[in-house]
Design an enzyme around this catalytic site. Structure first.
Site, PDB file in Angstrom:
ATOM      1  CG  ASP A  34      -2.215   0.784   1.345  1.00 53.77           C
ATOM      2  OD1 ASP A  34      -1.894   1.782   0.445  1.00 53.77           O
ATOM      3  OD2 ASP A  34      -3.203   0.307   1.848  1.00 53.77           O
ATOM      4  CG  ASP A  35      -0.052   4.736   0.203  1.00 56.07           C
ATOM      5  OD1 ASP A  35      -0.880   4.435  -1.083  1.00 56.07           O
ATOM      6  OD2 ASP A  35      -0.376   5.758   0.997  1.00 56.07           O
ATOM      7  CB  CYS A  72      -6.033   2.648  -1.555  1.00 55.08           C
ATOM      8  SG  CYS A  72      -4.725   3.533  -0.849  1.00 55.08           S
ATOM      9  NE  ARG A  76      -6.535  -2.731  -0.753  1.00 54.00           N
ATOM     10  CZ  ARG A  76      -5.435  -2.006  -0.869  1.00 54.00           C
ATOM     11  NH1 ARG A  76      -5.197  -1.107  -1.999  1.00 54.00           N
ATOM     12  NH2 ARG A  76      -4.353  -2.284   0.141  1.00 54.00           N
ATOM     13  CE  LYS A 115      -6.460   0.231   1.849  1.00 51.25           C
ATOM     14  NZ  LYS A 115      -5.684   1.204   1.749  1.00 51.25           N
ATOM     15  CG  HIS A 117      -9.993   0.910   1.028  1.00 46.10           C
ATOM     16  ND1 HIS A 117      -9.108   1.666   0.413  1.00 46.10           N
ATOM     17  CD2 HIS A 117     -10.855   1.883   1.707  1.00 46.10           C
ATOM     18  CE1 HIS A 117      -9.332   2.863   0.500  1.00 46.10           C
ATOM     19  NE2 HIS A 117     -10.446   3.110   1.171  1.00 46.10           N
ATOM     20  CG  HIS A 195      -1.943   3.852   3.700  1.00 43.14           C
ATOM     21  ND1 HIS A 195      -2.340   4.634   4.710  1.00 43.14           N
ATOM     22  CD2 HIS A 195      -2.805   3.984   2.533  1.00 43.14           C
ATOM     23  CE1 HIS A 195      -3.372   5.487   4.221  1.00 43.14           C
ATOM     24  NE2 HIS A 195      -3.427   5.159   2.977  1.00 43.14           N
ATOM     25  CG  ASP A 301      -2.483   0.480  -3.064  1.00 45.48           C
ATOM     26  OD1 ASP A 301      -1.150   1.208  -3.057  1.00 45.48           O
ATOM     27  OD2 ASP A 301      -3.115   0.752  -2.211  1.00 45.48           O
ATOM     28  CG  ASN A 302      -1.697   4.211  -4.248  1.00 45.83           C
ATOM     29  OD1 ASN A 302      -2.729   3.890  -3.828  1.00 45.83           O
ATOM     30  ND2 ASN A 302      -0.657   4.441  -3.396  1.00 45.83           N
ATOM     31  CE  LYS A 344      -3.191   6.951  -1.766  1.00 44.12           C
ATOM     32  NZ  LYS A 344      -3.244   6.749  -0.315  1.00 44.12           N
TER      33      LYS A 344
END
Length: 527
Positions: A34-35, A72, A76, A115, A117, A195, A301-302, A344
């Site tokens: 994540d991130d 994010c 997904r 996660k 989300h 993240h 994810d980014n 992002k």
């Protein structure tokens, strides 16, 4: 000559023939961070210790042009459905069928930790087992009230809890269950790290505490030099320069430099911990004899996050539970996305390019350690795993109206072959837009004027060719709008034309390094 009766002779011949057994279908381990910035792993140029992922890359395949959605939740959705986020029905995914819903009918045991989300819970979308949090971010030590275990609320322990570790603890438990079934398995492991909030474990943070006092300029230069050595950057590629909204490290006051060096140490510690926990998982797969025939896929994810929101406990250690919640840093996001521009949510390469590793000794035909420049996207994962797992992708599903897949199978690339021509890759988050078609990339920053780049010659998007290629520009803009309307099923009024006048590329939540707020780099909002 005496002859055996024909039936008996046939039986004996069959008994003594070499036995031809079908290769067992592979297991699937899909890992999403994540991130994570493009250069945040050692095998993508980083100084952060990631020996497990580096080893997977050395024995597997790396992509240099693998894409996410720059955000994010939409990444997904695309990963799980093989469709663009809006096309799939956003978080509800009511116009799609998910990966576990494709693999489970084919005999796979399906598991997830981490996660979510998205809408509802993973157990509502085909997962046999789930542990994790439904929220988009959580406290690493204290968790939140959205933690679930197999569809039921799960209370976070008051002590000795850390999200990154817990997710692998439960993954190992689920794998033990999967092996007892005798089925092939699919495990989706979605880390919250790195993240924000930046909340590393003490032992990991101390390892990096003094490493980043040299600043973002020096670290980024080091990463780019390493990327050249690794072959991730083609000869002659120019890295993007430090943007105007970001000052040189040496020009920032000492108080802010101290704060920023501690923030980056926290990021590094979070990433290091991900690698350590993956080491436990890889060791378990190896011990069970499953590593060779498990397709391990790793990505983000980014790109790195630049949004410098409120930080709690700036003067405290980031590993004190409940005392700190450090936010993101724009300066370090620039360094972590090396060699690209922006971050992002933006559809420039800094927002959408992800490190991507595939490891599969039993089936990967590409040369170990090779780097593949094929443009690929998260939407390609579902059709790829469906093909490898011999699973049928249904055209209909109870209670939903599945749209056609946006992704294509990457099985040819894994087999060491070229990927047939693919449809354009569509990018959209909020008012940031983009389209990649072959070597060409169309991009708009927050509804600003369209820009056009030839990524084969200019992978860091420095030379805007919009004025030089008006026909190509018009054709790609038309295609972006067509796909938005017909493939993503969005009304025209939701996608107005971009602005015609240029303006500085800036965001109100990027860090303020002026020093007017002392060490605080969060921009003050007007009351």
């Amino acid at each position: 000559m005496n002859r055996l009766p024909m039936p008996l002779a046939l039986v004996l011949a069959i008994l003594f023939l070499p036995v031809a057994t079908a290769e067992p279908r592979p297991n699937f381990l899909v890992i999403l961070t994540d991130d994570l910035g493009y250069s945040d792993l050692g095998c993508y140029g980083s100084e952060i210790d990631t020996p497990v992922l580096d080893r997977l890359a050395r024995n597997g395949l790396r992509f240099s042009n693998f894409y996410n959605t720059a955000k994010c939740h939409s990444s997904r959705v695309s990963l799980l459905t093989g469709r663009w986020c809006r096309q799939a029905g956003d978080e509800k995914m009511n116009r799609a069928v998910t990966l576990p819903e494709v693999l489970r009918p084919a005999g796979y045991f399906t598991m997830m930790t981490g996660k979510w989300h998205l809408s509802k819970e993973p157990t509502d979308f085909g997962f046999d087992r789930y542990f994790g949090h439904l929220s988009g971010a959580t406290d690493y030590f204290l968790g939140d009230k959205t933690f679930r275990l197999n569809g039921k609320p799960w209370k976070v322990p008051a002590e000795d809890f850390y999200t990154t570790t817990a997710k692998v603890d439960f993954a190992l438990g689920f794998l033990k269950e999967a092996r007892e079934t005798g089925k092939p398995w699919f495990l989706y492991l979605a880390f919250n790290a790195p993240h924000a909030p930046i909340q590393p474990l003490e032992e990991d943070y101390r390892k990096y505490r003094d490493r980043y006092q040299v600043g973002w300029d020096a670290i980024r230069d080091q990463r780019i030099a390493r990327q050249r050595e690794l072959g991730l950057l083609a000869p002659g590629t120019q890295p993007s320069p430090r943007p105007g909204h970001l000052p040189a490290w040496d020009s920032v006051n000492a108080e802010i430099r101290g704060w920023e060096s501690r923030r980056m140490a926290g990021y590094a510690a979070l990433i290091d911990r991900v690698d350590q926990e993956l080491g436990r998982l890889v060791t378990d797969l190896d011990a069970s004899g499953e590593l060779d025939n498990t397709v391990i896929i790793f990505f983000s994810d980014n790109g790195a996050c630049p949004y410098d929101r409120h930080s709690k406990g700036m003067d405290k250690a980031p590993y004190e539970p409940g005392a700190t919640r450090w936010s993101d840093s724009t300066g370090w996001a620039w360094a972590r996305n090396a060699p690209f521009r922006f971050y992002k949510q933006n559809q420039f390469e800094g927002g959408v390019a992800t490190p991507a590793i595939v490891h599969w000794p039993a089936g990967l035909k590409a040369k170990p350690g090779s780097i593949d420049a094929t443009p690929a996207h998260l939407v390609d994962i579902l059709p790829t795993l469906a093909e490898l797992g011999q699973a049928e992708i249904p055209d209909d599903f109870p209670g939903r109206e599945p749209t056609p897949l946006a992704g294509v199978s990457l099985a040819p690339v894994l087999a060491g072959k070229s990927l047939p021509e693919r449809p354009p890759i569509h990018f959209l988050f909020a008012s940031d837009r983009g389209l990649r078609d072959g070597d060409w990339k169309l991009v708009s920053f927050r509804s600003g004027p369209w820009e056009l780049y030839n990524l084969a010659k200019d992978p860091t998007e420095l030379n805007d060719l919009a004025a030089d290629e008006p026909e190509r520009l018009e054709r790609m803009v038309s295609e972006w709008h067509r796909m938005t309307r017909e493939d993503l099923l969005m009304p025209d009024k939701a996608n107005p034309p971009v602005k015609t006048g240029s303006s500085p590329k800036i965001h109100p939540e990027w860090s303020d390094y002026s020093g007017r707020n002392g060490p605080v780099t969060t921009r003050r909002r007007k009351r």
